[in-house]
Design a protein around this motif. Structure first.
Motif, PDB file in Angstrom:
ATOM      1  N   GLY A   1     -83.905  -1.009  -8.591  1.00  0.00           N
ATOM      2  CA  GLY A   1     -83.816  -2.458  -8.728  1.00  0.00           C
ATOM      3  C   GLY A   1     -82.477  -2.852  -9.304  1.00  0.00           C
ATOM      4  N   SER A   2     -82.257  -4.166  -9.400  1.00  0.00           N
ATOM      5  CA  SER A   2     -81.003  -4.645  -9.991  1.00  0.00           C
ATOM      6  C   SER A   2     -81.159  -4.847 -11.500  1.00  0.00           C
ATOM      7  CB  SER A   2     -80.553  -5.947  -9.329  1.00  0.00           C
ATOM      8  OG  SER A   2     -81.526  -6.949  -9.505  1.00  0.00           O
ATOM      9  N   PHE A   3     -82.374  -5.140 -11.942  1.00  0.00           N
ATOM     10  CA  PHE A   3     -82.687  -5.294 -13.369  1.00  0.00           C
ATOM     11  C   PHE A   3     -81.694  -6.239 -14.048  1.00  0.00           C
ATOM     12  CE2 PHE A   3     -84.121  -1.084 -12.012  1.00  0.00           C
ATOM     13  CZ  PHE A   3     -85.470  -1.203 -12.267  1.00  0.00           C
ATOM     14  N   ASP A   4     -81.555  -7.421 -13.479  1.00  0.00           N
ATOM     15  CA  ASP A   4     -80.589  -8.400 -13.985  1.00  0.00           C
ATOM     16  C   ASP A   4     -81.277  -9.672 -14.437  1.00  0.00           C
ATOM     17  OD1 ASP A   4     -77.981  -9.361 -14.521  1.00  0.00           O
ATOM     18  OD2 ASP A   4     -77.984 -10.456 -12.628  1.00  0.00           O
ATOM     19  N   PRO A   5     -81.817  -9.667 -15.620  1.00  0.00           N
ATOM     20  CA  PRO A   5     -81.946  -8.582 -16.599  1.00  0.00           C
ATOM     21  C   PRO A   5     -83.283  -7.862 -16.416  1.00  0.00           C
ATOM     22  CG  PRO A   5     -82.625 -10.618 -17.621  1.00  0.00           C
ATOM     23  CD  PRO A   5     -82.212 -10.951 -16.192  1.00  0.00           C
ATOM     24  N   ILE A   6     -83.511  -6.844 -17.225  1.00  0.00           N
ATOM     25  CA  ILE A   6     -84.816  -6.192 -17.233  1.00  0.00           C
ATOM     26  C   ILE A   6     -85.812  -7.193 -17.830  1.00  0.00           C
ATOM     27  CG2 ILE A   6     -84.414  -5.060 -19.466  1.00  0.00           C
ATOM     28  CD1 ILE A   6     -86.148  -2.714 -18.318  1.00  0.00           C
ATOM     29  N   THR A   7     -86.976  -7.289 -17.218  1.00  0.00           N
ATOM     30  CA  THR A   7     -87.974  -8.266 -17.665  1.00  0.00           C
ATOM     31  C   THR A   7     -89.175  -7.548 -18.284  1.00  0.00           C
ATOM     32  OG1 THR A   7     -89.169  -8.248 -15.569  1.00  0.00           O
ATOM     33  CG2 THR A   7     -87.324  -9.812 -15.774  1.00  0.00           C
ATOM     34  N   LEU A   8     -90.064  -8.327 -18.874  1.00  0.00           N
ATOM     35  CA  LEU A   8     -91.297  -7.746 -19.409  1.00  0.00           C
ATOM     36  C   LEU A   8     -92.137  -7.144 -18.293  1.00  0.00           C
ATOM     37  CD1 LEU A   8     -92.275 -10.418 -22.084  1.00  0.00           C
ATOM     38  CD2 LEU A   8     -91.303  -8.156 -22.461  1.00  0.00           C
ATOM     39  N   GLY A   9     -92.059  -7.721 -17.104  1.00  0.00           N
ATOM     40  CA  GLY A   9     -92.773  -7.155 -15.959  1.00  0.00           C
ATOM     41  C   GLY A   9     -92.244  -5.777 -15.603  1.00  0.00           C
ATOM     42  N   HIS A  10     -90.910  -5.631 -15.573  1.00  0.00           N
ATOM     43  CA  HIS A  10     -90.307  -4.319 -15.321  1.00  0.00           C
ATOM     44  C   HIS A  10     -90.769  -3.332 -16.396  1.00  0.00           C
ATOM     45  CE1 HIS A  10     -86.760  -6.633 -13.400  1.00  0.00           C
ATOM     46  NE2 HIS A  10     -87.417  -6.046 -12.418  1.00  0.00           N
ATOM     47  N   TYR A  11     -90.677  -3.769 -17.637  1.00  0.00           N
ATOM     48  CA  TYR A  11     -91.030  -2.916 -18.772  1.00  0.00           C
ATOM     49  C   TYR A  11     -92.481  -2.443 -18.649  1.00  0.00           C
ATOM     50  CZ  TYR A  11     -91.156  -1.242 -23.593  1.00  0.00           C
ATOM     51  OH  TYR A  11     -91.265  -0.443 -24.707  1.00  0.00           O
ATOM     52  N   ASP A  12     -93.362  -3.352 -18.288  1.00  0.00           N
ATOM     53  CA  ASP A  12     -94.784  -3.021 -18.146  1.00  0.00           C
ATOM     54  C   ASP A  12     -94.993  -1.983 -17.045  1.00  0.00           C
ATOM     55  OD1 ASP A  12     -97.655  -3.443 -18.673  1.00  0.00           O
ATOM     56  OD2 ASP A  12     -97.652  -4.340 -16.674  1.00  0.00           O
ATOM     57  N   ILE A  13     -94.341  -2.161 -15.914  1.00  0.00           N
ATOM     58  CA  ILE A  13     -94.464  -1.209 -14.805  1.00  0.00           C
ATOM     59  C   ILE A  13     -93.980   0.173 -15.239  1.00  0.00           C
ATOM     60  CG2 ILE A  13     -93.618  -0.620 -12.495  1.00  0.00           C
ATOM     61  CD1 ILE A  13     -95.624  -2.928 -12.470  1.00  0.00           C
ATOM     62  N   ILE A  14     -92.854   0.218 -15.931  1.00  0.00           N
ATOM     63  CA  ILE A  14     -92.305   1.495 -16.393  1.00  0.00           C
ATOM     64  C   ILE A  14     -93.249   2.152 -17.386  1.00  0.00           C
ATOM     65  CG2 ILE A  14     -90.392   2.564 -17.657  1.00  0.00           C
ATOM     66  CD1 ILE A  14     -88.644   0.216 -16.405  1.00  0.00           C
ATOM     67  N   GLU A  15     -93.772   1.377 -18.331  1.00  0.00           N
ATOM     68  CA  GLU A  15     -94.717   1.922 -19.314  1.00  0.00           C
ATOM     69  C   GLU A  15     -95.954   2.503 -18.628  1.00  0.00           C
ATOM     70  OE1 GLU A  15     -94.935   2.164 -22.837  1.00  0.00           O
ATOM     71  OE2 GLU A  15     -92.766   1.870 -22.759  1.00  0.00           O
ATOM     72  N   ARG A  16     -96.458   1.819 -17.631  1.00  0.00           N
ATOM     73  CA  ARG A  16     -97.626   2.319 -16.892  1.00  0.00           C
ATOM     74  C   ARG A  16     -97.290   3.611 -16.152  1.00  0.00           C
ATOM     75  NH1 ARG A  16    -101.543  -2.194 -15.092  1.00  0.00           N
ATOM     76  NH2 ARG A  16    -100.990  -3.906 -16.458  1.00  0.00           N
ATOM     77  N   GLY A  17     -96.083   3.677 -15.628  1.00  0.00           N
ATOM     78  CA  GLY A  17     -95.654   4.853 -14.896  1.00  0.00           C
ATOM     79  C   GLY A  17     -95.515   6.098 -15.765  1.00  0.00           C
ATOM     80  N   LEU A  18     -95.283   5.901 -17.066  1.00  0.00           N
ATOM     81  CA  LEU A  18     -95.120   7.045 -17.962  1.00  0.00           C
ATOM     82  C   LEU A  18     -96.356   7.934 -18.010  1.00  0.00           C
ATOM     83  CD1 LEU A  18     -93.187   5.374 -20.910  1.00  0.00           C
ATOM     84  CD2 LEU A  18     -92.318   7.082 -19.301  1.00  0.00           C
ATOM     85  N   GLY A  19     -97.517   7.339 -17.804  1.00  0.00           N
ATOM     86  CA  GLY A  19     -98.746   8.126 -17.797  1.00  0.00           C
ATOM     87  C   GLY A  19     -98.976   8.860 -16.491  1.00  0.00           C
ATOM     88  N   LEU A  20     -98.235   8.491 -15.457  1.00  0.00           N
ATOM     89  CA  LEU A  20     -98.427   9.081 -14.132  1.00  0.00           C
ATOM     90  C   LEU A  20     -97.389  10.137 -13.771  1.00  0.00           C
ATOM     91  CD1 LEU A  20     -99.097   5.771 -12.180  1.00  0.00           C
ATOM     92  CD2 LEU A  20    -100.799   7.432 -12.924  1.00  0.00           C
TER      93      LEU A  20
END
Length: 110
Positions: free
Chosen positions: A8-27
């Motif tokens: 992604g461009s992450f301009d800027p990183i959002t809480l939605g991005h952060y949430d997706i990444i956090e969920r992915g850490l368990g997978l």
């Protein structure tokens, strides 16, 4: 080792991005946050600033790597020797579909 790429461009990183990444850490064993460069797009923050924002947000998470790339995402994955990669973006799409389906059901029942 299960590795995922979240492009992604992450301009800027959002809480939605952060949430997706956090969920992915368990997978996944490792998540590569790949910040893409699009010459046709005007950015609010520089590439280096966006990278630093994300690194700071996940400073205590060793399973996350932040990288930048230009060109196609698939070429980036090949370069990283990811023969098979998971796009964390798929998780976001599934969650959005689930929400939209719920809204559709609620509206249909009215």
């Amino acid at each position: 080792m299960k590795r995922a790429v979240f492009p992604g461009s992450f301009d800027p990183i959002t809480l939605g991005h952060y949430d997706i990444i956090e969920r992915g850490l368990g997978l996944f064993d490792e998540i590569i946050i790949a910040i893409g460069v699009n010459a046709d797009k005007k950015y609010m923050f520089s590439l280096e600033q966006r990278k630093k924002f994300i690194e700071k947000a996940f400073i205590n998470q060793p399973k996350i790597k932040v990288m930048t790339y230009s060109g196609l995402t698939i070429d980036f994955c090949k370069k990283m020797m990811l023969a098979l990669f998971y796009a964390v973006y798929v998780i976001q799409v599934i969650l959005n579909l689930k929400r939209q389906l719920h809204i559709l059901i609620v509206n249909y029942q009215k």
